[in-house]
Design an enzyme around this catalytic site. Sequence first.
Site, mmCIF file in Angstrom:
data_model
loop_
_atom_site.group_PDB
_atom_site.id
_atom_site.type_symbol
_atom_site.label_atom_id
_atom_site.label_comp_id
_atom_site.label_asym_id
_atom_site.label_seq_id
_atom_site.Cartn_x
_atom_site.Cartn_y
_atom_site.Cartn_z
ATOM 1 N N ASP A 152 -3.384 2.230 -5.618
ATOM 2 C CA ASP A 152 -2.093 2.186 -4.907
ATOM 3 C C ASP A 152 -1.947 0.976 -3.994
ATOM 4 O O ASP A 152 -1.052 0.961 -3.166
ATOM 5 C CB ASP A 152 -1.931 3.458 -4.063
ATOM 6 N N GLU A 153 -2.823 0.011 -4.119
ATOM 7 C CA GLU A 153 -2.861 -1.037 -3.094
ATOM 8 C C GLU A 153 -3.204 -2.375 -3.725
ATOM 9 O O GLU A 153 -4.119 -2.456 -4.544
ATOM 10 C CB GLU A 153 -3.956 -0.630 -2.095
ATOM 11 N N ASP A 169 0.857 -1.189 0.000
ATOM 12 C CA ASP A 169 0.000 0.000 0.000
ATOM 13 C C ASP A 169 0.890 1.236 0.000
ATOM 14 O O ASP A 169 1.734 1.401 0.879
ATOM 15 C CB ASP A 169 -0.884 -0.029 1.266
HETATM 16 P P1 TTP Z 1 -5.338 5.030 0.816
HETATM 17 O O1 TTP Z 1 -4.292 3.979 0.562
HETATM 18 O O2 TTP Z 1 -6.472 4.711 1.712
HETATM 19 O O3 TTP Z 1 -4.628 6.326 1.433
HETATM 20 P P2 TTP Z 1 -3.212 6.955 1.130
HETATM 21 O O4 TTP Z 1 -2.393 6.119 0.205
HETATM 22 O O5 TTP Z 1 -3.422 8.355 0.656
HETATM 23 O O6 TTP Z 1 -2.553 7.042 2.567
HETATM 24 P P3 TTP Z 1 -1.952 5.842 3.452
HETATM 25 O O7 TTP Z 1 -0.511 6.183 3.645
HETATM 26 O O8 TTP Z 1 -2.715 5.896 4.729
HETATM 27 O O9 TTP Z 1 -2.152 4.574 2.693
HETATM 28 O O10 TTP Z 1 -5.942 5.522 -0.547
HETATM 29 C C1 TTP Z 1 -5.157 5.632 -1.737
HETATM 30 C C2 TTP Z 1 -5.585 6.814 -2.565
HETATM 31 O O11 TTP Z 1 -6.977 6.733 -2.881
HETATM 32 C C3 TTP Z 1 -5.412 8.130 -1.843
HETATM 33 O O12 TTP Z 1 -4.110 8.671 -2.022
HETATM 34 C C4 TTP Z 1 -6.497 8.978 -2.420
HETATM 35 C C5 TTP Z 1 -7.599 8.025 -2.839
HETATM 36 N N1 TTP Z 1 -8.716 8.055 -1.885
HETATM 37 C C6 TTP Z 1 -9.824 8.824 -2.184
HETATM 38 O O13 TTP Z 1 -9.898 9.449 -3.239
HETATM 39 N N2 TTP Z 1 -10.870 8.869 -1.289
HETATM 40 C C7 TTP Z 1 -10.842 8.187 -0.096
HETATM 41 O O14 TTP Z 1 -11.800 8.257 0.701
HETATM 42 C C8 TTP Z 1 -9.679 7.398 0.209
HETATM 43 C C9 TTP Z 1 -9.589 6.630 1.508
HETATM 44 C C10 TTP Z 1 -8.644 7.362 -0.713
HETATM 45 MG MG MG Z 2 -2.195 4.035 0.497
#
Ligand code: TTP
Ligand code: MG
Length: 435
Positions: free
Chosen positions: A135-136, A40
């Site tokens: 991203d995951e 992730d």
């Molecule tokens: P996430 O992996 O949940 O968040 P992140 O990568 O920004 O942060 P973390 O380090 O905690 O993993 O989500 C990935 C991307 O998806 C995030 O950069 C933006 C998008 N996203 C949205 O557009 N809306 C949302 O509600 C969430 C949770 C994520």
């Molecule tokens: Mg993330």
Amino acid sequence: MENRNAFRYNVFDGKTQNLAIRRAKKGGAEALKQIIIHVDMDAFYASVETRDDPSLRGKPLIIGSLPNERGVVATCSYEARKYGVHSGMNIKDAYRLCPGGIFRHPNFDKYKAVSAQLHAIWDAYASASEAIALDEAYLDVTEKAGDWDGAREIARTIKRRTRDELHLTCSVGLAYSKTAAKTASEEKKPDGYFEIETAEDYVELIRDRDVKVLYTVGESTAEKLYAAGIHTVRDIQQRQEDVVRLLGKQGRWITQIAFGIDERKVEPYRPEEAKSIGRELTFQKDVDNFDLLGDVLFLLALNVENRAQRIGLRGGGVTLKITYANMKSITRSRSPADCGSAVAIWREAAKLLEKVEKRPVRLLGVSLYNLSDTEERQLRLEDFDDADAREQEEERKRQLSALEEHYHLNFAGHLPQLFHAETLHKTVEYMRKHF
Ligand code: TTP
Ligand code: MG
């Protein structure tokens, strides 16, 4: 195989439970024959922006709407998180918490291009990869790794290549199951690495933590458990029957993962390559009330809008799917000029619903097809002079209030929970009883 099913369906039978634990103890990864990585990216959209504009480095960066627009935070840098800003938060609240932050619109095209580069790295080490978001992903590295040391090497390589080639950081979890791998990747975020080799290790790690550590236990499920005096994973282990009584099918699932049992496979999937994005619902009892179905359609449309936004795709058409009580399924589609918002999706689906035969319905579904890249305004970044967007925003509020009044449920306040299949299902059953 028989054995597996035995404990899957008899989780309360002390003997089978012990069998499962003994089996997992006997060297988790080997007994369960899976080695899984969950990867992730850290603050994904924000990290990509910072990488490409070094002036943003070290600053609280908020990606989503701008403070003078309506809309939400998509994500933010870890510096902004210190102020309490988080994904999904109303942008006005984010501004109140962090007025000195830098606010930027997202660049979906860029994130999708980076996602493709990430997959090129990930897929080199996995026999199957299941993307959860841009991203995951879960990676099945069982075969390519050969053994645990090999898997550890793969995890390190993925982290190193992501940093060297893409100048980004990720968090990686290595484990014997999907749930454990996900927990592991969250364990040391950002730029983290953590491994959980056996079910025993997993249970040891989470036993005294809040129930929310368990995959699928969100705010509303946790509240129900707390109300029954169940706060930790240990409580779940000790009160399995109560958990199932409270939560039904979901309860059976979480009592299993509370013991580290999760044999789900990595299912090859790339959402950005999907042909459609949808949500469907099977009713407990067939529904012949088409007004109720219209209301359910609105909730399904909200779900579909949310999924599409998260993947960064926009639909070119809406499909309504119905399975009647006699198991006959039909689909009806329309490709309107606009199906970019929940209201637009709902209106199209409702027009389709009007025309179908009015017989008892067993399943109702809504999906988007002809998917294409999202334009930025899809994240509800509409500017104020966009009359259509404003009208749809009003309609969304109106519809939510109408539903709240009719069913005496606070829909607007529970939107993220309503995106969980289980909660949606229960809510709809409640609506049927209180129509
Ligand atoms: P996430 O992996 O949940 O968040 P992140 O990568 O920004 O942060 P973390 O380090 O905690 O993993 O989500 C990935 C991307 O998806 C995030 O950069 C933006 C998008 N996203 C949205 O557009 N809306 C949302 O509600 C969430 C949770 C994520
Ligand atoms: Mg993330």
